[in-house]
Design a protein around this motif. Structure first.
Motif, PDB file in Angstrom:
ATOM      1  N   LYS A   1      68.723  93.086 -29.196  1.00 30.25           N
ATOM      2  CA  LYS A   1      68.857  92.658 -30.590  1.00 30.25           C
ATOM      3  C   LYS A   1      70.102  93.263 -31.235  1.00 30.25           C
ATOM      4  O   LYS A   1      70.716  92.647 -32.095  1.00 30.25           O
ATOM      5  N   GLU A   2      70.487  94.467 -30.800  1.00 29.64           N
ATOM      6  CA  GLU A   2      71.685  95.092 -31.359  1.00 29.64           C
ATOM      7  C   GLU A   2      72.931  94.282 -30.991  1.00 29.64           C
ATOM      8  O   GLU A   2      73.814  94.066 -31.839  1.00 29.64           O
ATOM      9  N   GLU A   3      72.985  93.809 -29.753  1.00 26.45           N
ATOM     10  CA  GLU A   3      74.117  92.982 -29.324  1.00 26.45           C
ATOM     11  C   GLU A   3      74.128  91.656 -30.075  1.00 26.45           C
ATOM     12  O   GLU A   3      75.189  91.193 -30.522  1.00 26.45           O
ATOM     13  N   ILE A   4      72.962  91.071 -30.221  1.00 25.93           N
ATOM     14  CA  ILE A   4      72.861  89.780 -30.915  1.00 25.93           C
ATOM     15  C   ILE A   4      73.249  89.927 -32.376  1.00 25.93           C
ATOM     16  O   ILE A   4      74.027  89.139 -32.911  1.00 25.93           O
ATOM     17  N   SER A   5      72.729  90.961 -33.023  1.00 26.92           N
ATOM     18  CA  SER A   5      73.020  91.207 -34.438  1.00 26.92           C
ATOM     19  C   SER A   5      74.517  91.414 -34.658  1.00 26.92           C
ATOM     20  O   SER A   5      75.095  90.911 -35.623  1.00 26.92           O
ATOM     21  N   SER A   6      75.130  92.143 -33.747  1.00 29.62           N
ATOM     22  CA  SER A   6      76.564  92.419 -33.859  1.00 29.62           C
ATOM     23  C   SER A   6      77.390  91.136 -33.747  1.00 29.62           C
ATOM     24  O   SER A   6      78.326  90.917 -34.503  1.00 29.62           O
ATOM     25  N   VAL A   7      77.013  90.268 -32.817  1.00 25.97           N
ATOM     26  CA  VAL A   7      77.729  89.011 -32.606  1.00 25.97           C
ATOM     27  C   VAL A   7      77.449  88.028 -33.744  1.00 25.97           C
ATOM     28  O   VAL A   7      78.352  87.353 -34.238  1.00 25.97           O
ATOM     29  N   ALA A   8      76.183  87.962 -34.173  1.00 20.63           N
ATOM     30  CA  ALA A   8      75.785  86.989 -35.191  1.00 20.63           C
ATOM     31  C   ALA A   8      76.360  87.334 -36.557  1.00 20.63           C
ATOM     32  O   ALA A   8      76.733  86.464 -37.325  1.00 20.63           O
ATOM     33  N   ASN A   9      76.345  88.623 -36.864  1.00 25.22           N
ATOM     34  CA  ASN A   9      76.842  89.106 -38.150  1.00 25.22           C
ATOM     35  C   ASN A   9      76.079  88.517 -39.342  1.00 25.22           C
ATOM     36  O   ASN A   9      76.660  88.242 -40.387  1.00 25.22           O
ATOM     37  N   ILE A  10      74.770  88.258 -39.142  1.00 21.44           N
ATOM     38  CA  ILE A  10      73.881  87.810 -40.214  1.00 21.44           C
ATOM     39  C   ILE A  10      72.535  88.512 -40.049  1.00 21.44           C
ATOM     40  O   ILE A  10      72.212  88.991 -38.960  1.00 21.44           O
ATOM     41  N   ASN A  11      71.740  88.545 -41.107  1.00 20.56           N
ATOM     42  CA  ASN A  11      70.408  89.161 -41.044  1.00 20.56           C
ATOM     43  C   ASN A  11      69.398  88.289 -40.313  1.00 20.56           C
ATOM     44  O   ASN A  11      68.471  88.794 -39.699  1.00 20.56           O
ATOM     45  N   GLU A  12      69.541  86.986 -40.387  1.00 17.98           N
ATOM     46  CA  GLU A  12      68.547  86.060 -39.849  1.00 17.98           C
ATOM     47  C   GLU A  12      68.847  85.645 -38.405  1.00 17.98           C
ATOM     48  O   GLU A  12      68.614  84.502 -38.017  1.00 17.98           O
ATOM     49  N   TRP A  13      69.335  86.560 -37.586  1.00 20.23           N
ATOM     50  CA  TRP A  13      69.669  86.225 -36.199  1.00 20.23           C
ATOM     51  C   TRP A  13      68.441  85.787 -35.398  1.00 20.23           C
ATOM     52  O   TRP A  13      68.549  84.928 -34.529  1.00 20.23           O
ATOM     53  N   ALA A  14      67.262  86.356 -35.696  1.00 19.83           N
ATOM     54  CA  ALA A  14      66.050  85.987 -34.948  1.00 19.83           C
ATOM     55  C   ALA A  14      65.698  84.509 -35.176  1.00 19.83           C
ATOM     56  O   ALA A  14      65.227  83.826 -34.268  1.00 19.83           O
ATOM     57  N   ARG A  15      65.942  84.028 -36.370  1.00 16.72           N
ATOM     58  CA  ARG A  15      65.691  82.610 -36.664  1.00 16.72           C
ATOM     59  C   ARG A  15      66.615  81.725 -35.835  1.00 16.72           C
ATOM     60  O   ARG A  15      66.209  80.682 -35.331  1.00 16.72           O
ATOM     61  N   ARG A  16      67.867  82.152 -35.688  1.00 12.77           N
ATOM     62  CA  ARG A  16      68.814  81.377 -34.879  1.00 12.77           C
ATOM     63  C   ARG A  16      68.360  81.326 -33.422  1.00 12.77           C
ATOM     64  O   ARG A  16      68.523  80.312 -32.757  1.00 12.77           O
ATOM     65  N   ILE A  17      67.767  82.418 -32.915  1.00 14.00           N
ATOM     66  CA  ILE A  17      67.236  82.410 -31.543  1.00 14.00           C
ATOM     67  C   ILE A  17      66.096  81.408 -31.430  1.00 14.00           C
ATOM     68  O   ILE A  17      66.025  80.632 -30.476  1.00 14.00           O
ATOM     69  N   ARG A  18      65.196  81.413 -32.427  1.00 10.30           N
ATOM     70  CA  ARG A  18      64.087  80.440 -32.408  1.00 10.30           C
ATOM     71  C   ARG A  18      64.616  79.012 -32.437  1.00 10.30           C
ATOM     72  O   ARG A  18      64.100  78.130 -31.757  1.00 10.30           O
ATOM     73  N   GLU A  19      65.662  78.775 -33.228  1.00 10.59           N
ATOM     74  CA  GLU A  19      66.252  77.433 -33.275  1.00 10.59           C
ATOM     75  C   GLU A  19      66.833  77.048 -31.917  1.00 10.59           C
ATOM     76  O   GLU A  19      66.637  75.917 -31.459  1.00 10.59           O
TER      77      GLU A  19
END
Length: 192
Positions: free
Chosen positions: A21-39
């Protein structure tokens, strides 16, 4: 490039490897990164595994993209924004399981605040198996992200039926497990 596209590029560069999640959060640069994974998983058909369905992933916040090819069976989001807010309003903008509200302190992470989600009471597969509409308002409930994370699909039947059995499950659990549950609940409800 959108946050979802940046997350997808990260996964595609590491197919079959654990991504945190740290890698994803860093790349996404948004708070709602988990929603993007679900999408990516639900709407775009990418097979992104988490600790819930991949035994090698031991904790929340770890993911693996199983294949770079999306499934042609990707589903459209079925809960509209109007329905989402209608369910939240019906449920008083509170978690029906624990009563928490948006912005309340997260029980296990002092750096997080509670967020509300609209969740299926009966899983989609269970509802469809028995001829029910999994997206009907009466099959949706408001839960906080903490209760929803802990729910998964632990029971075969609808959640409401499962709740009736919860006390019996705890009562018949080994003493050591009862103590672990007791300690967890004390932590969740700030009981000293």
């Amino acid at each position: 490039m959108s946050a979802r596209e940046r997350i997808l590029q990260l996964f595609l560069s590491r197919v079959g490897e654990k991504v945190t999640k740290e890698e994803i959060s860093s790349v996404a640069n948004i708070n709602e990164w988990a929603r993007r994974i679900r999408e990516l998983r639900d709407e775009h058909g990418y097979e992104i595994k988490s600790h819930k369905d991949q035994p090698s992933l031991l904790k929340p916040g770890e993911y693996i993209l199983a294949s770079e090819t999306p499934s042609p069976k990707a589903k459209e989001r079925k809960i509209s924004k109007d329905q989402y807010f209608r369910v939240l309003t019906r449920d008083g903008h509170k978690c029906l399981s624990c009563g928490r509200e948006p912005g309340d302190k997260h029980p296990t992470d002092e750096n997080r605040k509670i967020k509300l989600v609209v969740d299926h009471i009966w899983t989609i597969s269970y509802a469809e198996k028995y001829g029910k509409d999994p997206y009907a308002d009466e099959n949706l409930q408001t839960l906080c992200d903490f209760c929803n994370e802990g729910k998964w699909n632990k029971y075969a039947g609808p959640v409401r039926e499962s709740r009736a059995n919860l006390k019996a499950l705890v009562r018949h659990a080994p003493r050591k497990e009862q103590k672990e549950i007791y300690d967890m609940l004390k932590k969740i409800f700030d009981i000293t």
